[in-house]
Design a protein around this motif. Structure first.
Motif, PDB file in Angstrom:
ATOM      1  N   UNK A  35      47.828  36.173  60.387  1.00  0.00           N
ATOM      2  CA  UNK A  35      46.902  35.946  59.281  1.00  0.00           C
ATOM      3  C   UNK A  35      46.788  37.159  58.357  1.00  0.00           C
ATOM      4  N   UNK A  36      47.074  38.341  58.869  1.00  0.00           N
ATOM      5  CA  UNK A  36      47.184  39.493  57.966  1.00  0.00           C
ATOM      6  C   UNK A  36      48.290  39.249  56.942  1.00  0.00           C
ATOM      7  N   UNK A  37      49.413  38.680  57.405  1.00  0.00           N
ATOM      8  CA  UNK A  37      50.512  38.364  56.490  1.00  0.00           C
ATOM      9  C   UNK A  37      50.143  37.200  55.579  1.00  0.00           C
ATOM     10  N   UNK A  38      49.521  36.170  56.140  1.00  0.00           N
ATOM     11  CA  UNK A  38      49.155  34.998  55.357  1.00  0.00           C
ATOM     12  C   UNK A  38      48.200  35.358  54.221  1.00  0.00           C
ATOM     13  N   UNK A  39      47.282  36.284  54.480  1.00  0.00           N
ATOM     14  CA  UNK A  39      46.301  36.709  53.480  1.00  0.00           C
ATOM     15  C   UNK A  39      46.771  37.933  52.697  1.00  0.00           C
ATOM     16  N   UNK A  40      48.046  38.306  52.915  1.00  0.00           N
ATOM     17  CA  UNK A  40      48.669  39.417  52.206  1.00  0.00           C
ATOM     18  C   UNK A  40      47.893  40.723  52.360  1.00  0.00           C
ATOM     19  N   UNK A  41      47.492  40.990  53.602  1.00  0.00           N
ATOM     20  CA  UNK A  41      46.789  42.231  53.925  1.00  0.00           C
ATOM     21  C   UNK A  41      47.624  43.145  54.818  1.00  0.00           C
ATOM     22  N   UNK A  42      48.804  42.657  55.250  1.00  0.00           N
ATOM     23  CA  UNK A  42      49.588  43.409  56.219  1.00  0.00           C
ATOM     24  C   UNK A  42      50.109  44.733  55.676  1.00  0.00           C
ATOM     25  N   UNK A  43      50.218  44.842  54.342  1.00  0.00           N
ATOM     26  CA  UNK A  43      50.669  46.105  53.746  1.00  0.00           C
ATOM     27  C   UNK A  43      49.520  47.104  53.594  1.00  0.00           C
ATOM     28  N   UNK A  44      48.295  46.604  53.711  1.00  0.00           N
ATOM     29  CA  UNK A  44      47.117  47.450  53.493  1.00  0.00           C
ATOM     30  C   UNK A  44      46.411  47.819  54.797  1.00  0.00           C
ATOM     31  N   UNK A  45      46.398  46.874  55.728  1.00  0.00           N
ATOM     32  CA  UNK A  45      45.572  47.034  56.930  1.00  0.00           C
ATOM     33  C   UNK A  45      46.429  46.883  58.178  1.00  0.00           C
ATOM     34  N   UNK A  46      46.215  47.772  59.133  1.00  0.00           N
ATOM     35  CA  UNK A  46      46.837  47.681  60.444  1.00  0.00           C
ATOM     36  C   UNK A  46      45.729  47.663  61.498  1.00  0.00           C
ATOM     37  N   UNK A  66      39.000  48.672  50.570  1.00  0.00           N
ATOM     38  CA  UNK A  66      39.848  47.734  49.859  1.00  0.00           C
ATOM     39  C   UNK A  66      39.119  47.225  48.631  1.00  0.00           C
ATOM     40  N   UNK A  67      39.855  46.496  47.791  1.00  0.00           N
ATOM     41  CA  UNK A  67      39.214  45.846  46.650  1.00  0.00           C
ATOM     42  C   UNK A  67      38.277  44.744  47.151  1.00  0.00           C
ATOM     43  N   UNK A  68      37.416  44.241  46.265  1.00  0.00           N
ATOM     44  CA  UNK A  68      36.460  43.215  46.660  1.00  0.00           C
ATOM     45  C   UNK A  68      37.160  41.978  47.205  1.00  0.00           C
ATOM     46  N   UNK A  69      38.215  41.530  46.516  1.00  0.00           N
ATOM     47  CA  UNK A  69      38.945  40.358  46.975  1.00  0.00           C
ATOM     48  C   UNK A  69      39.613  40.583  48.315  1.00  0.00           C
ATOM     49  N   UNK A  70      40.193  41.760  48.519  1.00  0.00           N
ATOM     50  CA  UNK A  70      40.838  42.077  49.789  1.00  0.00           C
ATOM     51  C   UNK A  70      39.818  42.169  50.916  1.00  0.00           C
ATOM     52  N   UNK A  71      38.669  42.747  50.636  1.00  0.00           N
ATOM     53  CA  UNK A  71      37.622  42.834  51.651  1.00  0.00           C
ATOM     54  C   UNK A  71      37.125  41.444  52.041  1.00  0.00           C
ATOM     55  N   UNK A  72      37.045  40.542  51.066  1.00  0.00           N
ATOM     56  CA  UNK A  72      36.658  39.165  51.382  1.00  0.00           C
ATOM     57  C   UNK A  72      37.682  38.506  52.299  1.00  0.00           C
ATOM     58  N   UNK A  73      38.953  38.753  52.023  1.00  0.00           N
ATOM     59  CA  UNK A  73      39.997  38.157  52.851  1.00  0.00           C
ATOM     60  C   UNK A  73      39.990  38.771  54.250  1.00  0.00           C
ATOM     61  N   UNK A  74      39.719  40.064  54.326  1.00  0.00           N
ATOM     62  CA  UNK A  74      39.635  40.709  55.630  1.00  0.00           C
ATOM     63  C   UNK A  74      38.447  40.163  56.420  1.00  0.00           C
ATOM     64  N   UNK A  75      37.318  39.971  55.746  1.00  0.00           N
ATOM     65  CA  UNK A  75      36.149  39.379  56.408  1.00  0.00           C
ATOM     66  C   UNK A  75      36.470  37.975  56.917  1.00  0.00           C
ATOM     67  N   UNK A  76      37.243  37.228  56.134  1.00  0.00           N
ATOM     68  CA  UNK A  76      37.649  35.888  56.548  1.00  0.00           C
ATOM     69  C   UNK A  76      38.520  35.956  57.804  1.00  0.00           C
ATOM     70  N   UNK A  77      39.439  36.901  57.830  1.00  0.00           N
ATOM     71  CA  UNK A  77      40.293  37.066  59.003  1.00  0.00           C
ATOM     72  C   UNK A  77      39.459  37.365  60.248  1.00  0.00           C
ATOM     73  N   UNK A  78      38.512  38.307  60.150  1.00  0.00           N
ATOM     74  CA  UNK A  78      37.678  38.676  61.287  1.00  0.00           C
ATOM     75  C   UNK A  78      36.815  37.502  61.723  1.00  0.00           C
ATOM     76  N   UNK A  79      36.337  36.734  60.742  1.00  0.00           N
ATOM     77  CA  UNK A  79      35.549  35.546  61.055  1.00  0.00           C
ATOM     78  C   UNK A  79      36.371  34.547  61.845  1.00  0.00           C
ATOM     79  N   UNK A  80      37.611  34.335  61.408  1.00  0.00           N
ATOM     80  CA  UNK A  80      38.502  33.401  62.087  1.00  0.00           C
ATOM     81  C   UNK A  80      38.758  33.850  63.529  1.00  0.00           C
TER      82      UNK A  80
END
Length: 556
Positions: A435-446, A457-471
Motif C-alpha cells: 500500500x505504500x506503493x499503491x499510494x505512491x509513498x514508497x519513495x518518501x516513507x520507509x 510530508x505534504x498535506x496530501x501525502x500525510x493524508x495518504x499515510x494516515x489512510x495506510x495506518x488506518x487500513x
C-alpha cells in the motif's frame, strides 16, 4: 512549601538523605570557617589538630555536597517525570469534548509550568547547604556574643519584613504573567498553523501582529523586565540590609559599649562569611513564588482532568453478539456552540441503526453535524441525552474505553504517530509495502524497526499515510471524515474503488463522510443530515434526490 511536600511524597528516604547531606555540607563549610578563625587567633599553635580537622571537614564537605546534589537532582527529576506522566495519563483519561478547546492551557502547563518547577528545584542542593552554613555560623556567633547575635537575628526579622510584601506581589504578578504566557502560546500556534492564510492577506497579517501577537508579547516583555529587576533587587537586598546592619551595630557599640571591639571583630569575621549564602537564599525566594504558581496551575489542571475523566476498563464487553443490531443510537442529542454562526447548535434527536459490515455514506452540507455525529458514534463525544448501544450493550462510562477500541477514524484534524508497534505486526509485514506503493509513498516513507522513517510530508501525502495506518490498524469499524477532499483523482480512485471495497470484504463496518457523488454507487446506504436533523426516506434514491436538489430541511 509545596515543593517539599512533593519531595516527601516522591521518596521520603531520598529526601532525608538529601537534606542531611546538605546540612552536613553546610556545617562542614561553617566548621572550616571556624577553624580558619581559630588558626588566626592562636597563630596556628595547634597546627596538627587544625590541619587534620580542616582536611576532614574539607573531604566530608566534598562528599556530602555531591551526595546532596545527586539525591536532590534524583528527587527533582523524578518529581518532574511523575508530573509529566501523571498529567499525560489524566489527559488520555479525560473526556475528549472537555479537552478539545483547552489545548493552549495544556501546552502552557507542559512548556512553561513544569519547566519552571524543573529550573527552580535544581537550585535546592545549594539552598540546603547555604541554610545549613548560615545556621552553623549563627550557632558559633552565639558563642562569641549573645548580645550581638540578638542584634543579628533582629536584622533577620527586619529583612523578612522587608521581603514579605514584595514576595506576595511577585507571586501575584507571576500568576498574571502565566495567563499571558498561555495566550502567547496560542498566538504562536496560530502563526505556525495559519501561516498560509496570513501570507495571503496583508490586512490579516497587520491585524494579527498589531492587535493579537504584539499586545500579548509586549505584556510578557514588561513582566520579564519587571521580574529581572525584582530578582536583582532580592539578590542584592540581603547584602545591603546586612551591611547596613553591621554599620548600625558599630554605631550601637560605639554609643553604648555593648561588647568590646575585639569581640565585635571576631563576630564580624564570621558573619561576613554568611553574606554569600544569605544572598543565595534571598535570590531563591522569588522562585518559591514561581513554583507555587506553577504547582497551582498543574494541580488545578489535574483536578479539572480528574473531573472530566471517564472510568476506564471497568467492564470489557465483547460486542460480538450477532442477533441484535451492531450499533444503535436512540434519541441521541448533542449541543455545542457553533463558532462560525455565533450560536448554539443541536444535533438530533438521532435514531439510527448500523449493521455489521455495512458501508454507509454520511451526507450533508457544511455545518450540518456530520463530524459531530461521527464523534458520537466512535465515543469521542458522549451524547447529552439518549443512548448508544453496540451489540446489545449500552455504552456507559464503564464500557466507554472498551467501546472506543472498536473504531479507527481519520478526521480532518488528524495526527500521525510515527511508531507502528501498536499495529498488528502480521498485517504490517503483509500489506504495508504494497500500500505504500499503491499510494505512491514508497519513495518518501520507509518502515524501519517498527517506525516510520518520516512524517514530514505534504498535506496530501500525510493524508495518504494516515489512510495506510488506518487500513493496517485492524479494527471492526472505520470512520473517514472527508478523507478524499482535495485529493488527486488517482488517489480518490484508490480510496473508493480499492481500499474501501477491500475493507468491506474483510467484514469491516465503514462510515464515510463524502461529497464525491461519482463514487456514491459504492455505498450500501446513505445517512443524510440537514441542520442537525437526520432526514429519513424510504430509499437511497430519495435521499440522493434531496441531496442533489439541496431542498431546505423544513420542506422535507
Amino acid at each position: 512549601m509545596k515543593i517539599l511536600y512533593l519531595f516527601l511524597k516522591t521518596s521520603v528516604s531520598d529526601f532525608i538523605i538529601a537534606v542531611l547531606s546538605g546540612i552536613i555540607a553546610g556545617f562542614c563549610m561553617a566548621g572550616m570557617i571556624v577553624l580558619i578563625k581559630q588558626g588566626i587567633d592562636t597563630r596556628l599553635s595547634d597546627f596538627d589538630y587544625l590541619l587534620y580537622a580542616f582536611i576532614g571537614l574539607w573531604f566530608t564537605y566534598g562528599v556530602t555536597s555531591v551526595a546532596a546534589s545527586y539525591y536532590v537532582s534524583k528527587l527533582s527529576q523524578t518529581v518532574i517525570l511523575d508530573m509529566r506522566v501523571d498529567l499525560s495519563r489524566k489527559i488520555m483519561k479525560a473526556s475528549f469534548q472537555s479537552m478539545e478547546h483547552k489545548r493552549n492551557q495544556l501546552l502552557a502547563i507542559f512548556t512553561d509550568d513544569i519547566n519552571t518547577v524543573a529550573q527552580a528545584v535544581t537550585r535546592f542542593p545549594n539552598i540546603i547547604a547555604s541554610v545549613a552554613m548560615v545556621v552553623g555560623c549563627i550557632v558559633y556567633m552565639a558563642t562569641i556574643s549573645l548580645e550581638l547575635i540578638g542584634l543579628f537575628l533582629l536584622l533577620f526579622g527586619l529583612a523578612y519584613g522587608f521581603f514579605k510584601k514584595p514576595l506576595n506581589n511577585f507571586k501575584y504578578k507571576t500568576r498574571q504573567a502565566r495567563d499571558t504566557q498561555k495566550d502567547l502560546v496560542g498566538h504562536f500556534q496560530a502563526l505556525i498553523f495559519g501561516l498560509k492564510e496570513l501570507l495571503l492577506s496583508g490586512r490579516l497579517r497587520e491585524s494579527f501582529v498589531n492587535r493579537t501577537l504584539l499586545p500579548s508579547a509586549t505584556e510578557q516583555k514588561g513582566f520579564n523586565i519587571w521580574s529581572a529587576m525584582w530578582l536583582a533587587v532580592f539578590g542584592r537586598a540581603a547584602d545591603m540590609i546586612l551591611l547596613l546592619g553591621f554599620g548600625s551595630i558599630l554605631v550601637i557599640i560605639e554609643r553604648y559599649e555593648v561588647v568590646s571591639f575585639e569581640t565585635l571583630a571576631s563576630f564580624l569575621l564570621i558573619s561576613l562569611f554568611t553574606l554569600s549564602p544569605l544572598s543565595n537564599i534571598s535570590s531563591f525566594l522569588p522562585f518559591l513564588g514561581k513554583i507555587d504558581v506553577a504547582l497551582e496551575q498543574i494541580r488545578n489542571t489535574g483536578l479539572m482532568l480528574e473531573d472530566a475523566a471517564v472510568n476506564r476498563l471497568e467492564e470489557s464487553p465483547s460486542f460480538e453478539a450477532d442477533d441484535v443490531p451492531y450499533l444503535q443510537l436512540n434519541d441521541v442529542t448533542y449541543t455545542y456552540f457553533h463558532e462560525g454562526e455565533e450560536k448554539f447548535f443541536q444535533l438530533g434527536p438521532i435514531n439510527l441503526e448500523i449493521n455489521r459490515g455495512e458501508m454507509i455514506y454520511l451526507l450533508g452540507g457544511n455545518g450540518s453535524g456530520k463530524s459531530t455525529l461521527a464523534k458520537i458514534i466512535c465515543g469521542l463525544y458522549r451524547p447529552e441525552t439518549g443512548t448508544v448501544t453496540m451489540a446489545g450493550t449500552e455504552i456507559k462510562k464503564g464500557t466507554l474505553d472498551a467501546y472506543r477500541e472498536n473504531f479507527n477514524a481519520i478526521f480532518t484534524d488528524f495526527f500521525i504517530f510515527d511508531r507502528l508497534d501498536y499495529l498488528p505486526q502480521e498485517t504490517v509485514q503483509k500489506d504495508a509495502e504494497r500500500y505504500l506503493k499503491l499510494l505512491e509513498l514508497d519513495k518518501k516513507v520507509k518502515i524501519e524497526d517498527g517506525k516510520l522513517s518520516t512524517t514530514k510530508l505534504s498535506t496530501g501525502q500525510r493524508k495518504r499515510l494516515a489512510l495506510l495506518l488506518s487500513y493496517l490498524d485492524d479494527k471492526p469499524f472505520y470512520i473517514f471524515d472527508e478523507w478524499a477532499a482535495s485529493q488527486d483523482p488517482y488517489y480518490k480512485e484508490v480510496f473508493y474503488r480499492t481500499l474501501l471495497p477491500e475493507m468491506k470484504k474483510r467484514g469491516k463496518t465503514l462510515l464515510v463522510i463524502s461529497h464525491d457523488e461519482k463514487y456514491f454507487d459504492g455505498a450500501d446506504r446513505f445517512i443524510m443530515l440537514r441542520d442537525g436533523q437526520m432526514i429519513t426516506k424510504d430509499t437511497n434514491d430519495d435521499l440522493l434526490t434531496i441531496y442533489n436538489q439541496g431542498i431546505p430541511s423544513e420542506k422535507v
